[in-house]
Design a protein around this motif. Structure first.
Motif, PDB file in Angstrom:
ATOM      1  N   PHE A 398      34.301  46.177  66.210  1.00  7.70           N
ATOM      2  CA  PHE A 398      33.800  47.075  67.273  1.00  7.70           C
ATOM      3  C   PHE A 398      34.889  47.451  68.268  1.00  7.70           C
ATOM      4  O   PHE A 398      34.615  47.632  69.452  1.00  7.70           O
ATOM      5  CB  PHE A 398      32.636  46.444  68.050  1.00  7.70           C
ATOM      6  N   HIS A 401      36.712  52.105  67.675  1.00  8.25           N
ATOM      7  CA  HIS A 401      36.108  53.359  68.117  1.00  8.25           C
ATOM      8  C   HIS A 401      36.497  53.702  69.552  1.00  8.25           C
ATOM      9  O   HIS A 401      36.400  54.862  69.970  1.00  8.25           O
ATOM     10  CB  HIS A 401      34.587  53.321  67.987  1.00  8.25           C
ATOM     11  N   GLU A 429      32.170  48.436  62.338  1.00  9.27           N
ATOM     12  CA  GLU A 429      31.875  49.467  63.330  1.00  9.27           C
ATOM     13  C   GLU A 429      30.387  49.808  63.318  1.00  9.27           C
ATOM     14  O   GLU A 429      29.699  49.575  62.319  1.00  9.27           O
ATOM     15  CB  GLU A 429      32.671  50.746  63.039  1.00  9.27           C
ATOM     16  N   GLU A 430      29.953  50.388  64.412  1.00  7.70           N
ATOM     17  CA  GLU A 430      28.568  50.850  64.457  1.00  7.70           C
ATOM     18  C   GLU A 430      28.400  52.055  63.547  1.00  7.70           C
ATOM     19  O   GLU A 430      29.284  52.897  63.440  1.00  7.70           O
ATOM     20  CB  GLU A 430      28.193  51.267  65.893  1.00  7.70           C
ATOM     21  N   GLU A 431      27.272  52.109  62.904  1.00  5.11           N
ATOM     22  CA  GLU A 431      27.044  53.180  61.939  1.00  5.11           C
ATOM     23  C   GLU A 431      26.251  54.287  62.613  1.00  5.11           C
ATOM     24  O   GLU A 431      25.028  54.377  62.497  1.00  5.11           O
ATOM     25  CB  GLU A 431      26.288  52.604  60.734  1.00  5.11           C
ATOM     26  N   GLN A 479      26.128  50.053  76.674  1.00  2.00           N
ATOM     27  CA  GLN A 479      26.644  50.997  75.678  1.00  2.00           C
ATOM     28  C   GLN A 479      25.963  52.347  75.827  1.00  2.00           C
ATOM     29  O   GLN A 479      26.613  53.398  75.763  1.00  2.00           O
ATOM     30  CB  GLN A 479      26.403  50.455  74.268  1.00  2.00           C
ATOM     31  N   GLU A 493      32.596  54.428  74.073  1.00  2.00           N
ATOM     32  CA  GLU A 493      31.722  54.099  72.942  1.00  2.00           C
ATOM     33  C   GLU A 493      31.581  55.326  72.056  1.00  2.00           C
ATOM     34  O   GLU A 493      30.555  56.004  72.035  1.00  2.00           O
ATOM     35  CB  GLU A 493      30.354  53.640  73.440  1.00  2.00           C
ATOM     36  N   HIS A 495      31.255  56.045  68.722  1.00  2.00           N
ATOM     37  CA  HIS A 495      31.029  55.527  67.377  1.00  2.00           C
ATOM     38  C   HIS A 495      31.139  56.624  66.343  1.00  2.00           C
ATOM     39  O   HIS A 495      30.820  57.778  66.609  1.00  2.00           O
ATOM     40  CB  HIS A 495      29.636  54.894  67.291  1.00  2.00           C
ATOM     41  N   GLU A 496      31.553  56.231  65.161  1.00  2.08           N
ATOM     42  CA  GLU A 496      31.554  57.184  64.052  1.00  2.08           C
ATOM     43  C   GLU A 496      30.961  56.522  62.824  1.00  2.08           C
ATOM     44  O   GLU A 496      30.968  55.306  62.697  1.00  2.08           O
ATOM     45  CB  GLU A 496      32.988  57.664  63.781  1.00  2.08           C
ATOM     46  N   ILE A 555      25.090  48.637  61.469  1.00  2.00           N
ATOM     47  CA  ILE A 555      26.530  48.374  61.510  1.00  2.00           C
ATOM     48  C   ILE A 555      27.066  48.301  60.084  1.00  2.00           C
ATOM     49  O   ILE A 555      26.333  48.004  59.146  1.00  2.00           O
ATOM     50  CB  ILE A 555      26.878  47.073  62.266  1.00  2.00           C
TER      51      ILE A 555
END
Lengths: 566, 156
Positions: A398, A401, A429-431, A479, A493, A495-496, A555
């Motif tokens: 994490f 990003h 990573e976050e999805e 977040q 934050e 994310h990708e 994730i």
């Protein structure tokens, strides 16, 4: 002539529907000629009702009759106080237009109509195309929107929020407005569901307003969200509250909130670690990949881009200690942010890990690097030894990003990683795609994503709301604030999705390493341990593992190696 | 009456030697080694000797690795250093096995133990932190709880 006409209409309006035909009958005869004269232009108006002062098309008669019936039923079931406003506050334009007048009275009663076929979160694209399916009579909480509202709730897309898109506001001869498509009897729906859908619509409308810089409207909508959120329960309320707060921050320009002590964010993450399996999943799957990459190496080195409390490494060290041919010499380099009070948190973590290593008999060495951003780290600072001597693994949970906040940084960091020549690079990573330049897209995506997240927290089998749960929600709330309220460099934050990461990594010169069945097995077992929670799912996606809640992946773990030029 | 009783006992004494299990500790250990957790705990409340034996870590080692092929010898030193087999069993192996009971497959036995070991290690690490590292914890909170999720009641 005209005055008498109006008199009749006025009497009709004040006296309710159709009940005072007697009183009108007397004055009607004097006006017959005039009325007929007027009506002759429109041709198909019903003559008998026209005499009374109501303009109704013959073709609409059946509909009007039905509506009157419905209105009667509604007035019968409505609460005492619910209809008194009709006498005073509401303004009905053009009451001689019986059809639309009854229509407007009906819609005054009805709670927001919903097309209840959709799940809780319909897409914003389909809102405008959704016709009103049924008229729905609310029992207690019928929401009535008076005209004296200071803001125009019609901005909210779909009919759920503002129930009368067909209401006649102008006094033109709009009697051609088609009556509602429904022919069904009124249906009573649970208010909670309606309020929930309305809440989502209001949130999206507020985001639209913010994007269009219509801050006055956005402000009013945010307040409305607060009201609606209070009527919900559980995860929905928490999500709505977080998003409402974030939107409010954005509207008022109060960009958070930060300069929080990093150890506080560490504490939040610890509680998050304990409450739900996401971080554990991340650690265990990454460790498995690293373990397999280390295979039989005698000296190993791990660079952790975000050491925090070092919770990932005990498990790896234990697995290394129990290797068939004995543990390797283990070096760990941890990178962390500077601490405001100059305490060396990294060293403390390193010391703890060293203690553990000594206990289980693993040769251990630790170095900590304090850096504001990963871009500040140069490979030669890290004391990396050549691959023949030492096997290197780079681990980022994490962290990557955040680098999107500034242009060009991610490429620089990936380049640095390549020069380090790691055997494996593990990324968790976050999805989700929270990096779109369009605010509304970002907002909607985040709404869906964090709703699933909060849902999973809610269902985590915790009987009473514990401190852990609250902390985890705070962790996620921060977040959310960042995604919604911040812009520019502060919005970290970003994310990708896994697909986006794949493209990025492959164009940067990395090739994927498939996480094996061992990792999958461990992950499944770990999830099965979270008792009473059936919603977690592990998915394998072309060599990467994704953990999700029901059908929504949340994730993703992936592993990479340098693409060898062939 | 009493005389009769005496007489009976006396006759028995004469007929065969008295066998008292506590005189044969090695047999006792062999028996206790094969018990399951609950029985072992019950056995520990019989008498002082049994209590001492039941607390012996090697008995718990058998419990942990009962369904698994013999583990490498290096495991023992690690586990003992981290707190011993009884702790490992009660804290990790037992909850893991009971939780996974529903979905368990035969091939998972070894992985269950490995997972338990990892969790055990994490727990030890957390317990390390209690005294020295007070920055990372809120005031008044000192108990490590990375294994708390194993203790939470199941929703049936």
């Amino acid at each position: 002539m005209k005055r008498e006409h109006q008199q009749i209409c006025g009497a009709a309006a004040a006296g309710g529907y159709g009940s005072s035909s007697g009183s009108k009958g007397e004055s009607s005869s004097t006006n017959k000629g005039k009325l007929w004269g007027e009506d002759r232009d429109s041709g198909d108006m019903d003559e008998l009702l026209g005499v009374l002062g109501y303009k109704v098309r013959s073709s609409d008669m059946a509909d009007v009759a039905k509506k009157l019936e419905q209105l009667e039923m509604v007035m019968g079931t409505a609460q005492e106080g619910g209809i008194s406003h009709l006498a005073s506050d509401t303004v009905h334009y053009n009451p001689s237009d019986l059809s639309s007048w009854v229509q407007s009275m009906l819609t005054e009663f009805n709670s927001p109509a919903t097309s209840n076929l959709d799940p809780v979160f319909p897409n914003s694209d389909s809102n405008s195309a959704k016709p009103r399916q049924q008229q729905i009579v609310g029992s207690n909480q019928s929401q009535v929107y008076n005209d004296d509202s200071e803001y125009d709730l019609r901005a909210i897309p779909g009919v759920a929020a503002y129930p009368q898109p067909k209401r006649i506001k102008t006094s033109g001869n709009d009697s051609s407005s088609s009556p509602t498509e429904s022919s069904a009897r009124p249906v009573v729906l649970v208010d909670l569901q309606e309020a929930g859908v309305q809440l989502v619509h209001t949130l999206m409308a507020c985001a639209e307003a913010v994007q269009q810089e219509n801050l006055k409207l956005a402000d009013a909508l945010v307040k409305h969200i607060g009201l609606l959120a209070a009527s919900q329960a559980g995860a929905m309320r928490k999500v709505a509250t977080c998003f409402a707060e974030a939107l409010a921050r954005r509207i008022y320009g109060v960009y958070p909130q930060d300069s929080l002590h990093p150890s506080y964010t560490d504490v939040l993450q610890m509680h998050f670690y304990e409450t739900c399996p996401y971080l554990k999943f991340a650690h265990f799957t990454a460790n498995q990949a690293i373990l397999e990459a280390f295979a039989t190496a005698k000296k190993v080195h791990v660079i952790d881009f975000g050491l925090k409390q070092g919770m990932q490494w005990p498990a790896l060290m234990q697995a290394l200690a129990l290797r068939p041919d004995g543990p390797p010499a283990f070096r760990l380099t941890g990178i962390g942010p500077p601490q405001p009070d100059n305490t060396d948190a990294l060293q403390q973590v390193g010391w703890k890990l060293a203690q553990l290593a000594e206990t289980i008999g693993v040769e251990f060495e630790f170095r900590g690097f304090i850096a504001n951003s990963l871009a500040d780290i140069e490979p030669d600072m890290l004391g990396i030894r050549p691959p023949e001597v030492e096997t290197l693994a780079v681990n980022s949970i994490f962290e990557l990003h955040r680098l999107f906040a500034q242009p060009g940084v991610i490429e620089k960091v990936l380049c640095s990683i390549k020069t380090m020549k790691p055997k494996i690079l593990t990324i968790v990573e976050e999805e989700a795609n929270h990096n779109s330049p369009v605010f509304v897209d970002r907002f909607n995506e985040a709404l869906h994503y964090y709703s699933s997240f909060f849902d999973s927290l809610e269902g985590s089998g915790v009987a009473t709301p514990s401190q852990d749960l609250v902390m985890s929600e705070l962790y996620l709330g921060r977040q959310i604030c960042n995604v919604v309220a911040c812009e520019g460099v502060e919005r970290v934050e970003r994310h990708e999705t896994l697909a986006q990461w794949r493209t990025r990594m492959e164009t940067s010169g990395f090739s994927p390493v498939h996480l094996g069945s061992n990792a999958y097995k461990q992950a499944s077992m770990l999830l099965a341990l979270f008792a009473g929670v059936d919603g977690y799912r592990v998915e394998e996606n072309d060599g990467c593992l994704m953990l999700g809640w029901h059908t929504r992946p949340l994730i993703a773990t992936s592993a990479w190696q340098l693409a060898t030029a062939e | 009456m009493v005389q009769n009783h005496h007489g009976t006992v006396g006759e028995n004494k004469g007929k065969r030697p008295k066998f008292f299990i506590n005189d044969h500790v090695d047999i006792l250990i062999e028996i206790l080694k094969r018990l399951d957790c609950r029985s072992l705990c019950v056995a520990a409340s019989v008498c002082r000797l049994w209590c001492t034996i039941a607390r012996n870590d090697s008995l718990w080692e058998n419990l942990c690795f009962r369904h698994v092929s013999p583990p490498p010898s290096s495991v023992r030193s690690v586990v003992l250093a981290l707190g011993g087999y009884k702790r490992l069993y009660m804290g990790c192996v037992r909850p893991v096995r009971s939780r996974l009971g529903r979905v368990r497959r035969a091939s998972w036995a070894r992985d269950e133990v490995q997972l338990s070991l990892s969790l055990f290690c994490v727990d030890y690490y957390e317990r390390l932190g209690g005294g020295s590292n007070s920055n990372g914890r809120l005031v008044g909170e000192s108990s490590p709880s990375s294994l708390m999720f194993l203790c939470k009641p199941m929703n049936v």
